[in-house]
Design an enzyme around this catalytic site. Structure first.
Site, PDB file in Angstrom:
ATOM      1  N   GLU A 116      11.830  -1.138   4.903  1.00 30.15           N
ATOM      2  CA  GLU A 116      11.525   0.295   5.001  1.00 30.15           C
ATOM      3  C   GLU A 116      12.699   1.135   4.498  1.00 30.15           C
ATOM      4  O   GLU A 116      13.865   0.738   4.635  1.00 30.15           O
ATOM      5  CB  GLU A 116      11.215   0.672   6.450  1.00 30.15           C
ATOM      6  CG  GLU A 116       9.862   0.206   6.938  1.00 30.15           C
ATOM      7  CD  GLU A 116       8.705   0.929   6.267  1.00 30.15           C
ATOM      8  OE1 GLU A 116       8.891   2.077   5.823  1.00 30.15           O
ATOM      9  OE2 GLU A 116       7.620   0.335   6.179  1.00 30.15           O
TER      10      GLU A 116
ATOM     11  N   ASP B  43       0.840  -1.196   0.000  1.00 31.17           N
ATOM     12  CA  ASP B  43       0.000   0.000   0.000  1.00 31.17           C
ATOM     13  C   ASP B  43       0.874   1.244   0.000  1.00 31.17           C
ATOM     14  O   ASP B  43       2.024   1.223   0.455  1.00 31.17           O
ATOM     15  CB  ASP B  43      -0.959   0.000   1.195  1.00 31.17           C
ATOM     16  CG  ASP B  43      -0.247   0.028   2.534  1.00 31.17           C
ATOM     17  OD1 ASP B  43       0.735  -0.729   2.709  1.00 31.17           O
ATOM     18  OD2 ASP B  43      -0.663   0.802   3.426  1.00 31.17           O
TER      19      ASP B  43
ATOM     20  N   GLU C 275      -0.025  -0.789   5.784  1.00 31.12           N
ATOM     21  CA  GLU C 275       0.995  -0.291   6.705  1.00 31.12           C
ATOM     22  C   GLU C 275       0.879   1.212   6.850  1.00 31.12           C
ATOM     23  O   GLU C 275       1.116   1.759   7.922  1.00 31.12           O
ATOM     24  CB  GLU C 275       2.390  -0.667   6.206  1.00 31.12           C
ATOM     25  CG  GLU C 275       3.509  -0.456   7.226  1.00 31.12           C
ATOM     26  CD  GLU C 275       4.128   0.943   7.196  1.00 31.12           C
ATOM     27  OE1 GLU C 275       4.893   1.279   8.112  1.00 31.12           O
ATOM     28  OE2 GLU C 275       3.842   1.703   6.247  1.00 31.12           O
TER      29      GLU C 275
ATOM     30  N   ASP D  34       8.963   3.879  -1.079  1.00 28.54           N
ATOM     31  CA  ASP D  34       8.231   3.365   0.087  1.00 28.54           C
ATOM     32  C   ASP D  34       6.998   2.593  -0.357  1.00 28.54           C
ATOM     33  O   ASP D  34       5.922   3.152  -0.425  1.00 28.54           O
ATOM     34  CB  ASP D  34       7.848   4.538   0.985  1.00 28.54           C
ATOM     35  CG  ASP D  34       7.317   4.115   2.337  1.00 28.54           C
ATOM     36  OD1 ASP D  34       7.461   2.930   2.696  1.00 28.54           O
ATOM     37  OD2 ASP D  34       6.755   4.968   3.038  1.00 28.54           O
TER      38      ASP D  34
ATOM     39  N   HIS E  23       6.728   9.692   0.407  1.00 22.91           N
ATOM     40  CA  HIS E  23       5.499  10.431   0.708  1.00 22.91           C
ATOM     41  C   HIS E  23       5.478  11.814   0.056  1.00 22.91           C
ATOM     42  O   HIS E  23       4.591  12.613   0.361  1.00 22.91           O
ATOM     43  CB  HIS E  23       5.288  10.570   2.217  1.00 22.91           C
ATOM     44  CG  HIS E  23       5.012   9.283   2.916  1.00 22.91           C
ATOM     45  ND1 HIS E  23       4.366   9.224   4.135  1.00 22.91           N
ATOM     46  CD2 HIS E  23       5.295   7.993   2.603  1.00 22.91           C
ATOM     47  CE1 HIS E  23       4.271   7.966   4.528  1.00 22.91           C
ATOM     48  NE2 HIS E  23       4.832   7.197   3.602  1.00 22.91           N
TER      49      HIS E  23
END
Length: 377
Positions: free
Chosen positions: A165, A77, A136, A106, A350
């Site tokens: 990660e 996700d 997550e 990510d 992000h």
């Protein structure tokens, strides 16, 4: 027997499938299609219901004759892309030396790199598991925690796990996470009695009480840090009374705070501490805590050493062992076995125009393969 998988092409295929959290369906089809020819037995589960589900989770196991069992954990996700991208966030594009797309860093890129590394590792070397969730980035209620229940039912227990990660900061390989601080969010609700500001004796203003509570909390020093952790911190994140009028004393006042805490504390103890402080000022105050995860540490040892060796062999970098940053699913997985986190550089995660260096994907593949060979040989 080994196979060749191009981590760039697999990363592009994964990025091309929109999978904003919680993720289900097509993106897992892509991963399963890559794993099955490599000898993995793939199981997919749908866990949870609305509003926090449904969530798709995947467990893939390739059993080898060697005694060791290595686990790789990650998530398919992604966070919403937002507006303002130079190109479509879900149309992976190589410009110059970078691969652009939501999830490149990510963490679809790391998953692709690990699959390529597993493909290049002899099947009989040892057992490899992939523990992949579709939640997550969201509430993480029906993600890795639910997947761990499926693992337990199937007696799938790795000897060690690496979570992919994006832990690297300035250069690939400069940081490995060996633990994380815990996280708890706390809501404080102070009741009062609504009334006209000209007649305060007929009302009970909750705002001064809330201010006293917050001042007392702000004066708390939780600790000075520990051997592997920075000091715990309390941060106020919201204050709200819902009062749009200038001449009305509100009926209640609310605040929210977040505590990031090290291994000297437990989440429930911190919630109880905040509740005591609030009740000293206002016995009727209501306090609600939600613990996202406890602090944990995998002390430096076999796992961190072999990861560091694999990084150094490929990059000539001596990785820093750290516990900084936010929470991840390692907070759940550490209950199974030793866990560390290692992946790509996190500068664009992000963000708009999230991107990974092509060279870094190839290098990460080599590092992951180096880890596997050190575990199994």
């Amino acid at each position: 027997m080994t196979r060749n998988i191009d981590p760039i092409e697999l990363a592009k295929a994964l990025i091309a499938v929109p999978s904003v959290t919680p993720a289900t369906g097509a993106v897992f089809d892509v991963l399963e299609a890559a794993l099955t020819p490599l000898g993995f037995t793939v199981e997919r589960f749908i866990d949870g219901i609305e509003p926090d589900g449904p969530v798709e989770n995947l467990l893939a196991v390739r059993r080898g004759s060697g005694p060791k069992h290595f686990g790789f954990a990650g998530h398919l996700d992604v966070v919403p892309p937002g507006v303002g991208w130079t190109s479509d966030a879900f149309a992976p594009e190589i410009r110059g030396e970078l691969l652009y797309g939501r999830g490149a860093v990510d963490m679809k890129g790391a998953i692709a790199a690990f699959v390529a590394a597993a493909a290049a590792t002899p099947v009989d070397a040892g057992t490899i598991s992939l523990i992949i969730t579709g939640d997550e980035e969201g509430p993480a209620i029906f993600g890795t925690r639910a997947l761990m229940e499926h693992m337990d039912a199937r007696r799938v227990t790795p000897d060690m796990i690496v979570v992919g990660e994006p832990t690297s900061v300035n250069r690939l390989g400069d940081m490995v996470k060996i633990g994380r601080r815990g996280s708890v969010n706390i809501w404080i609700d102070v009741p009062g009695t609504q009334g006209h500001v000209a007649y305060p004796h007929l009302a009970d203003n909750p705002i001064p009480k809330l201010v006293k509570i917050l001042a007392a909390i702000d004066a708390v020093v939780l600790d000075e840090g520990s051997d592997w952790f920075q000091p715990s911190n309390i941060e106020f994140t919201d204050i709200e009374v819902g009062n749009g009028a200038t001449n009305v004393i509100p009926a209640s006042a609310r605040a929210r705070l977040s505590i990031r805490f090290n291994d000297q504390h437990r989440g429930a103890e911190l919630v109880a501490m905040i509740e005591r402080i609030a009740h000293e000022v206002e016995p009727a105050a209501r306090v609600l805590g939600k613990i996202s995860g406890e602090a944990f540490l995998t002390p430096p040892g076999e796992l961190s050493e072999l990861v560091a060796e694999a990084i150094h062999a490929e990059t000539d970098i001596c990785a820093e062992m750290s516990t900084t940053g936010g929470t991840s699913d390692a907070r759940f997985l550490h209950a199974l076995c030793p866990v560390v986190e290692f992946g790509l550089t996190n500068a664009t995660m992000h963000k708009l125009d999230e991107a990974v260096a092509i060279e870094d994907l190839h290098r990460l593949t080599a590092i992951y393969r180096g880890i596997l060979m050190r575990v199994f040989l």
